[in-house]
Design a protein around this motif. Structure first.
Motif, PDB file in Angstrom:
ATOM      1  N   THR A  32      -5.670 -30.537  28.793  1.00  0.00           N
ATOM      2  CA  THR A  32      -6.070 -30.418  27.382  1.00  0.00           C
ATOM      3  C   THR A  32      -6.214 -31.755  26.667  1.00  0.00           C
ATOM      4  O   THR A  32      -6.828 -31.817  25.604  1.00  0.00           O
ATOM      5  N   ARG A  33      -5.659 -32.836  27.246  1.00  0.00           N
ATOM      6  CA  ARG A  33      -5.698 -34.117  26.549  1.00  0.00           C
ATOM      7  C   ARG A  33      -6.390 -35.235  27.329  1.00  0.00           C
ATOM      8  O   ARG A  33      -6.941 -36.155  26.728  1.00  0.00           O
ATOM      9  N   LEU A  34      -6.358 -35.150  28.642  1.00  0.00           N
ATOM     10  CA  LEU A  34      -7.004 -36.201  29.448  1.00  0.00           C
ATOM     11  C   LEU A  34      -8.394 -35.773  29.910  1.00  0.00           C
ATOM     12  O   LEU A  34      -9.375 -36.473  29.668  1.00  0.00           O
ATOM     13  N   LEU A  35      -8.484 -34.623  30.575  1.00  0.00           N
ATOM     14  CA  LEU A  35      -9.756 -34.171  31.122  1.00  0.00           C
ATOM     15  C   LEU A  35     -10.838 -34.002  30.053  1.00  0.00           C
ATOM     16  O   LEU A  35     -11.979 -34.447  30.258  1.00  0.00           O
ATOM     17  N   PRO A  36     -10.547 -33.392  28.896  1.00  0.00           N
ATOM     18  CA  PRO A  36     -11.595 -33.266  27.868  1.00  0.00           C
ATOM     19  C   PRO A  36     -12.091 -34.612  27.356  1.00  0.00           C
ATOM     20  O   PRO A  36     -13.284 -34.765  27.060  1.00  0.00           O
ATOM     21  N   PHE A  37     -11.204 -35.595  27.260  1.00  0.00           N
ATOM     22  CA  PHE A  37     -11.630 -36.910  26.781  1.00  0.00           C
ATOM     23  C   PHE A  37     -12.550 -37.579  27.802  1.00  0.00           C
ATOM     24  O   PHE A  37     -13.575 -38.174  27.433  1.00  0.00           O
ATOM     25  N   LEU A  38     -12.203 -37.476  29.074  1.00  0.00           N
ATOM     26  CA  LEU A  38     -13.066 -38.031  30.112  1.00  0.00           C
ATOM     27  C   LEU A  38     -14.411 -37.307  30.135  1.00  0.00           C
ATOM     28  O   LEU A  38     -15.459 -37.926  30.341  1.00  0.00           O
ATOM     29  N   SER A  39     -14.383 -36.000  29.895  1.00  0.00           N
ATOM     30  CA  SER A  39     -15.629 -35.232  29.836  1.00  0.00           C
ATOM     31  C   SER A  39     -16.485 -35.676  28.662  1.00  0.00           C
ATOM     32  O   SER A  39     -17.723 -35.728  28.756  1.00  0.00           O
ATOM     33  N   LEU A  40     -15.834 -36.004  27.537  1.00  0.00           N
ATOM     34  CA  LEU A  40     -16.568 -36.506  26.377  1.00  0.00           C
ATOM     35  C   LEU A  40     -17.245 -37.836  26.710  1.00  0.00           C
ATOM     36  O   LEU A  40     -18.405 -38.068  26.330  1.00  0.00           O
ATOM     37  N   MET A  41     -16.555 -38.701  27.428  1.00  0.00           N
ATOM     38  CA  MET A  41     -17.145 -39.968  27.837  1.00  0.00           C
ATOM     39  C   MET A  41     -18.358 -39.733  28.735  1.00  0.00           C
ATOM     40  O   MET A  41     -19.397 -40.386  28.595  1.00  0.00           O
ATOM     41  N   TYR A  42     -18.240 -38.769  29.651  1.00  0.00           N
ATOM     42  CA  TYR A  42     -19.349 -38.480  30.563  1.00  0.00           C
ATOM     43  C   TYR A  42     -20.512 -37.838  29.822  1.00  0.00           C
ATOM     44  O   TYR A  42     -21.684 -38.038  30.189  1.00  0.00           O
ATOM     45  N   TRP A 164     -17.908 -32.009  35.681  1.00  0.00           N
ATOM     46  CA  TRP A 164     -19.337 -31.972  35.962  1.00  0.00           C
ATOM     47  C   TRP A 164     -20.066 -31.151  34.912  1.00  0.00           C
ATOM     48  O   TRP A 164     -21.197 -31.456  34.522  1.00  0.00           O
ATOM     49  N   GLY A 165     -19.399 -30.094  34.442  1.00  0.00           N
ATOM     50  CA  GLY A 165     -20.018 -29.226  33.445  1.00  0.00           C
ATOM     51  C   GLY A 165     -20.368 -29.948  32.163  1.00  0.00           C
ATOM     52  O   GLY A 165     -21.305 -29.550  31.448  1.00  0.00           O
ATOM     53  N   SER A 166     -19.651 -31.023  31.844  1.00  0.00           N
ATOM     54  CA  SER A 166     -19.948 -31.759  30.616  1.00  0.00           C
ATOM     55  C   SER A 166     -21.317 -32.414  30.698  1.00  0.00           C
ATOM     56  O   SER A 166     -21.993 -32.602  29.678  1.00  0.00           O
ATOM     57  N   SER A 167     -21.755 -32.767  31.908  1.00  0.00           N
ATOM     58  CA  SER A 167     -23.083 -33.353  32.081  1.00  0.00           C
ATOM     59  C   SER A 167     -24.164 -32.321  31.794  1.00  0.00           C
ATOM     60  O   SER A 167     -25.165 -32.623  31.137  1.00  0.00           O
ATOM     61  N   VAL A 168     -23.953 -31.097  32.280  1.00  0.00           N
ATOM     62  CA  VAL A 168     -24.929 -30.035  32.032  1.00  0.00           C
ATOM     63  C   VAL A 168     -24.972 -29.709  30.545  1.00  0.00           C
ATOM     64  O   VAL A 168     -26.044 -29.539  29.949  1.00  0.00           O
ATOM     65  N   ALA A 169     -23.774 -29.637  29.926  1.00  0.00           N
ATOM     66  CA  ALA A 169     -23.721 -29.358  28.490  1.00  0.00           C
ATOM     67  C   ALA A 169     -24.413 -30.458  27.696  1.00  0.00           C
ATOM     68  O   ALA A 169     -25.032 -30.199  26.657  1.00  0.00           O
ATOM     69  N   ALA A 170     -24.317 -31.693  28.187  1.00  0.00           N
ATOM     70  CA  ALA A 170     -24.940 -32.812  27.488  1.00  0.00           C
ATOM     71  C   ALA A 170     -26.448 -32.651  27.419  1.00  0.00           C
ATOM     72  O   ALA A 170     -27.075 -33.000  26.415  1.00  0.00           O
ATOM     73  N   ALA A 211     -11.392 -45.304  24.061  1.00  0.00           N
ATOM     74  CA  ALA A 211     -10.961 -45.015  25.429  1.00  0.00           C
ATOM     75  C   ALA A 211     -10.020 -46.094  25.949  1.00  0.00           C
ATOM     76  O   ALA A 211      -9.028 -45.796  26.631  1.00  0.00           O
ATOM     77  N   TRP A 212     -10.311 -47.351  25.642  1.00  0.00           N
ATOM     78  CA  TRP A 212      -9.445 -48.444  26.091  1.00  0.00           C
ATOM     79  C   TRP A 212      -8.024 -48.280  25.537  1.00  0.00           C
ATOM     80  O   TRP A 212      -7.041 -48.571  26.216  1.00  0.00           O
ATOM     81  N   TRP A 213      -7.903 -47.778  24.315  1.00  0.00           N
ATOM     82  CA  TRP A 213      -6.588 -47.541  23.723  1.00  0.00           C
ATOM     83  C   TRP A 213      -5.973 -46.234  24.225  1.00  0.00           C
ATOM     84  O   TRP A 213      -4.767 -46.165  24.489  1.00  0.00           O
ATOM     85  N   TYR A 214      -6.787 -45.206  24.404  1.00  0.00           N
ATOM     86  CA  TYR A 214      -6.290 -43.856  24.666  1.00  0.00           C
ATOM     87  C   TYR A 214      -5.917 -43.626  26.130  1.00  0.00           C
ATOM     88  O   TYR A 214      -4.893 -42.999  26.426  1.00  0.00           O
ATOM     89  N   LEU A 215      -6.739 -44.121  27.054  1.00  0.00           N
ATOM     90  CA  LEU A 215      -6.523 -43.819  28.466  1.00  0.00           C
ATOM     91  C   LEU A 215      -5.299 -44.552  29.004  1.00  0.00           C
ATOM     92  O   LEU A 215      -5.136 -45.755  28.771  1.00  0.00           O
ATOM     93  N   PRO A 216      -4.424 -43.862  29.732  1.00  0.00           N
ATOM     94  CA  PRO A 216      -3.265 -44.533  30.341  1.00  0.00           C
ATOM     95  C   PRO A 216      -3.651 -45.212  31.654  1.00  0.00           C
ATOM     96  O   PRO A 216      -4.600 -44.804  32.327  1.00  0.00           O
TER      97      PRO A 216
END
Length: 475
Positions: A32-42, A164-170, A211-216
């Protein structure tokens, strides 16, 4: 389970066994906190990549003084840059850490995407497209490596499908977004396509700093996890090692050679290539294809390119779930290709329902790659062989863009029969290769069972990875 102490965590806690409730809470936070953010970046990566296909409907070619053939070359050169830097980026992501490397790539491609608004000649545009491909090339494999720091192997397939679905949604979002942005043509003395590149490029750069601040850097350094969750996050991956090309050394070069000499890997590479030609061609030219169906208003063509991608998201998730649930890859991949093939046949034979054909074709296109990728990774071992095999498949996938970016020619408008026919041929080849691969793997399984009765245990122990006789190929 052995007691494990992690010096990187400032705590005296030791974990002797994993509490399932803590692990469940940990995975929920990751989901809920890492994967959605990475999907937003993609999503931003996909937007910046596909914006050229939307810009062409706003007098882009006339404003930049390029011909339709030069436009196709600019689409193609993106994939040249993409192929050039992919493997070096895969190595650098582990050296510099994904926390630094992924945002850096995002700043670079976001800057290049924004500079598209200043293009005024063929030379400038082709240079920008090359560097856009160069900097975007390492993001997807970089994220896949990054996810292995947080998820177990048994959890990765579902997370890759969601990512991968975030790319299709994009792609769906891009059409709607372009519909609104292109109406700004004339504001501030800028063309609509210039506004499109600015509005999609600048937020990419801003998100990179977030992302630089948020990603661990790793699970044990993430602010959202409790001390116990940090310990569990590391302990549950303690024996779940993942290799990348950055781990290639003298000790595992033999495994890398095994991938290069394995007929199964080369078969999957050809399958990836055939299945990706329709994918790359539609991703770049769908607005133009839709325009040829009678949506003469350029803004409407952008807007109507969104629904097919919405259909694709739903169908892709349904097929991926069914594939995992039934443990089948080959027939689900054939089903996706068959659906796509049906769509192209309708486009060629039934112009009156061509838009329905587009929706069906696009729905099938995005099923192919995730399922074939899962099929490959399920059947290749050990880890370094799998890493090299995956890199080979990704290169075949991206090489398809060199073909897909040139089959929809302006001279074939409005029905683009040549491009549709080329995709039909590649889809038929994909279906035949997939069925052949399934047959060959099934035959290999039968041969392994027969050899088990003929070889001694010592001889069997000498066989490693997917060559081991107790390693049955997944079909």
């Amino acid at each position: 389970m052995q007691t494990t102490r992690y010096q990187s965590i400032n705590t005296a806690l030791e974990v002797t066994e994993i509490d399932p409730l803590v692990e469940k809470s940990l995975v929920r936070k990751l989901d809920t906190r890492l994967l959605p953010f990475l999907s937003l970046m993609y999503l931003f990566s996909s937007l910046d990549r596909s914006s050229l296909g939307n810009a062409v409907l706003d007098n882009f070619e006339e404003d930049v003084h390029i011909t339709p053939d030069q436009f196709n070359t600019c689409v193609t050169i993106f994939y040249v840059g993409f192929l050039t830097f992919q493997i070096p980026s895969n190595i650098l992501v582990k050296r510099f850490s994904a926390k630094i490397w992924l945002p850096l790539l995002m700043v670079l491609w976001g800057t290049v995407a924004t500079l598209h608004a200043t293009a005024s000649s063929y030379g400038q545009l082709i240079t920008l497209r090359f560097f856009l491909g160069l900097f975007e090339s390492g993001f997807f494999p970089g994220v896949i490596y990054y996810l292995t720091l947080f998820y177990k192997k048994s959890e990765m397939a579902t997370r890759i499908a969601l990512f991968w679905g975030s790319s299709v949604a994009a792609h769906a979002f891009a059409g709607v977004l372009a519909f609104g942005i292109l109406q700004l043509r004339g504001r501030g003395s800028l063309a609509g396509w210039q506004w499109l590149f600015l509005i999609e490029g600048i937020p990419t750069i801003l998100l990179a700093f977030v992302a630089w601040w948020y990603l661990p850097r790793s699970p044990d350094q993430w602010m959202f996890l409790t001390s116990e969750e940090r310990l569990v996050s590391l302990q549950r991956l303690d024996k779940d090692n993942h290799m990348t090309l950055g781990d290639l050394d003298a000790n595992n070069k033999k495994q890398a050679y095994m991938a290069l000499s394995d007929w199964k890997v080369w078969m999957w590479m050809v399958m990836f290539f055939c299945g990706s030609v329709p994918n790359t061609s539609v991703s770049n030219f769908l607005p133009s294809i839709v325009k040829g169906m009678g949506y003469s208003d350029k803004l409407s063509a952008n807007l109507m390119s969104a629904p097919p991608y919405v259909c694709a998201v739903v169908v892709m998730i349904a097929f991926a779930y069914s594939s995992d649930r039934l443990g089948d890859r080959a027939f689900h991949a054939v089903g996706g290709a068959g659906l796509c093939l049906l769509g192209y046949i309708l486009l060629l034979a039934a112009p009156s329902i061509a838009y329905g054909g587009v929706c069906i074709a696009v729905s099938g296109i995005f099923i192919i790659n995730p399922i074939v990728n899962a099929w490959l990774t399920n059947n290749i071992a050990p880890d370094m062989k799998k890493s090299v095999a995956t890199a080979m498949a990704v290169m075949a996938n991206n090489s398809a863009g060199l073909v897909g970016s040139n089959i929809y020619r302006a001279s074939d408008a409005p029905r683009y029969r040549f491009g549709h026919l080329v995709n039909v041929v590649f889809l038929c080849m994909f279906i035949l290769l997939t069925l052949a691969q399934r047959y060959l793997l099934s035959r290999a399984n039968r041969q392994k069972k027969q050899k088990q009765t003929e070889m001694t245990e010592d001889q069997q122990d000498e066989l490693v990875g997917d060559q081991a006789l107790d390693y049955m190929y997944r079909l």
